[in-house]
Write a protein that holds these residues in place. Structure first.
Motif, PDB file in Angstrom:
ATOM      1  N   GLU A  96     -76.478 -31.010 -62.470  1.00  0.00           N
ATOM      2  CA  GLU A  96     -77.048 -32.361 -62.554  1.00  0.00           C
ATOM      3  C   GLU A  96     -76.141 -33.277 -63.371  1.00  0.00           C
ATOM      4  O   GLU A  96     -75.934 -34.440 -63.027  1.00  0.00           O
ATOM      5  N   ARG A  97     -75.571 -32.745 -64.465  1.00  0.00           N
ATOM      6  CA  ARG A  97     -74.668 -33.550 -65.292  1.00  0.00           C
ATOM      7  C   ARG A  97     -73.417 -33.958 -64.512  1.00  0.00           C
ATOM      8  O   ARG A  97     -72.983 -35.108 -64.564  1.00  0.00           O
ATOM      9  N   VAL A  98     -72.880 -33.026 -63.718  1.00  0.00           N
ATOM     10  CA  VAL A  98     -71.693 -33.332 -62.909  1.00  0.00           C
ATOM     11  C   VAL A  98     -72.041 -34.358 -61.833  1.00  0.00           C
ATOM     12  O   VAL A  98     -71.270 -35.280 -61.564  1.00  0.00           O
ATOM     13  N   ARG A  99     -73.212 -34.244 -61.238  1.00  0.00           N
ATOM     14  CA  ARG A  99     -73.635 -35.214 -60.223  1.00  0.00           C
ATOM     15  C   ARG A  99     -73.677 -36.621 -60.818  1.00  0.00           C
ATOM     16  O   ARG A  99     -73.137 -37.566 -60.246  1.00  0.00           O
ATOM     17  N   ARG A 100     -74.319 -36.741 -61.978  1.00  0.00           N
ATOM     18  CA  ARG A 100     -74.422 -38.065 -62.611  1.00  0.00           C
ATOM     19  C   ARG A 100     -73.047 -38.597 -63.014  1.00  0.00           C
ATOM     20  O   ARG A 100     -72.751 -39.778 -62.838  1.00  0.00           O
ATOM     21  N   LYS A 101     -72.199 -37.720 -63.536  1.00  0.00           N
ATOM     22  CA  LYS A 101     -70.877 -38.161 -63.988  1.00  0.00           C
ATOM     23  C   LYS A 101     -70.018 -38.615 -62.815  1.00  0.00           C
ATOM     24  O   LYS A 101     -69.346 -39.648 -62.884  1.00  0.00           O
ATOM     25  N   THR A 102     -70.029 -37.854 -61.700  1.00  0.00           N
ATOM     26  CA  THR A 102     -69.223 -38.259 -60.538  1.00  0.00           C
ATOM     27  C   THR A 102     -69.753 -39.555 -59.944  1.00  0.00           C
ATOM     28  O   THR A 102     -68.974 -40.412 -59.519  1.00  0.00           O
TER      29      THR A 102
ATOM     30  N   THR B 262     -63.565 -32.658 -66.283  1.00  0.00           N
ATOM     31  CA  THR B 262     -62.962 -31.474 -66.898  1.00  0.00           C
ATOM     32  C   THR B 262     -62.671 -30.459 -65.790  1.00  0.00           C
ATOM     33  O   THR B 262     -63.237 -30.559 -64.688  1.00  0.00           O
ATOM     34  N   PRO B 263     -61.812 -29.467 -66.053  1.00  0.00           N
ATOM     35  CA  PRO B 263     -61.540 -28.452 -65.019  1.00  0.00           C
ATOM     36  C   PRO B 263     -62.801 -27.745 -64.527  1.00  0.00           C
ATOM     37  O   PRO B 263     -62.937 -27.472 -63.336  1.00  0.00           O
ATOM     38  N   GLU B 264     -63.735 -27.483 -65.425  1.00  0.00           N
ATOM     39  CA  GLU B 264     -64.979 -26.822 -65.031  1.00  0.00           C
ATOM     40  C   GLU B 264     -65.803 -27.735 -64.111  1.00  0.00           C
ATOM     41  O   GLU B 264     -66.366 -27.295 -63.104  1.00  0.00           O
ATOM     42  N   GLU B 265     -65.857 -29.029 -64.444  1.00  0.00           N
ATOM     43  CA  GLU B 265     -66.582 -29.991 -63.613  1.00  0.00           C
ATOM     44  C   GLU B 265     -65.897 -30.153 -62.260  1.00  0.00           C
ATOM     45  O   GLU B 265     -66.557 -30.263 -61.225  1.00  0.00           O
ATOM     46  N   ARG B 266     -64.565 -30.141 -62.263  1.00  0.00           N
ATOM     47  CA  ARG B 266     -63.805 -30.236 -61.007  1.00  0.00           C
ATOM     48  C   ARG B 266     -64.134 -29.068 -60.084  1.00  0.00           C
ATOM     49  O   ARG B 266     -64.271 -29.244 -58.876  1.00  0.00           O
ATOM     50  N   ARG B 267     -64.261 -27.870 -60.664  1.00  0.00           N
ATOM     51  CA  ARG B 267     -64.601 -26.688 -59.842  1.00  0.00           C
ATOM     52  C   ARG B 267     -65.955 -26.870 -59.174  1.00  0.00           C
ATOM     53  O   ARG B 267     -66.148 -26.485 -58.023  1.00  0.00           O
TER      54      ARG B 267
END
Length: 197
Positions: free
Chosen positions: A158-164, A123-128
């Motif tokens: 942590e959620r963004v780390r796992r998702k990437t 998502t744009p927020e996760e991309r940032r």
């Protein structure tokens, strides 16, 4: 020797045949204080190379005194980022704008298509958060989430780390699958050519 400006300029022009000027004067004054005359104290005379050493030292010091943006290069000059370009713009304004545009636009701007695919899955927020981790030097995902300005940065980071990590693993799996498919289809083509002969 007297180190007043006129004496240094006169010595530079007549005895050393060197250019005059404020930077040259400062370079020569510093060089004169150097160890070019050490043999005079140890042996009682200067070798024929002493004046050459003094001139070389003065040239080196002069080059060090010239600001980087005033030095010449093969095809022009190096400019300071503060260089005025008119209309209140500086070179920094142009460079910073280009870096910002290239670094922050994530739809197909990167050469590595795998990276583009991972970024498209966010998502744009996760991309940032990912870009803050990459470009702003945030050492942890939590700090990257703070830089990106999200609420609950620890959980979100942590959620963004796992998702990437998951998206990158998926890209590696797909790449491996494509290379296996490409290898088997080449074998099949090679085998079928033998049948037609």
């Amino acid at each position: 020797m007297d180190f007043n400006p006129e004496s240094v300029d006169r010595y530079a022009a007549h005895a050393l045949t060197m250019p005059r000027g404020k930077r040259w004067r400062q370079a020569l004054s510093t060089a004169l204080l150097g160890d070019w005359c050490e043999p005079l104290f140890s042996t009682g005379h200067l070798p024929p190379t002493a004046i050459g050493s003094l001139k070389a030292e003065a040239r080196l010091l002069h080059r060090q005194l010239v600001p980087v943006w005033r030095r010449r290069t093969r095809n022009g000059r190096v400019l300071s980022l503060d260089a005025e370009l008119g209309d209140g713009l500086s070179l920094y304004d142009l460079v910073a704008a280009d870096v910002d545009i290239l670094g922050r636009v994530t739809e197909g701007i990167f050469e590595d298509e795998r990276l583009n695919a991972v970024l498209r899955g966010l998502t744009p927020e996760e991309r940032r958060v990912v870009l803050a981790r990459a470009y702003d030097g945030a050492p942890t995902w939590t700090e990257a989430a703070v830089v990106a300005g999200v609420s609950e940065p620890e959980a979100f980071g942590e959620r963004v780390r796992r998702k990437t990590k998951r998206l990158a693993a998926e890209q590696r799996r797909r790449l491996a699958q494509c290379s296996v498919k490409a290898g088997s289809s080449a074998r099949i083509r090679r085998d079928t050519r033998g049948l037609h002969r």
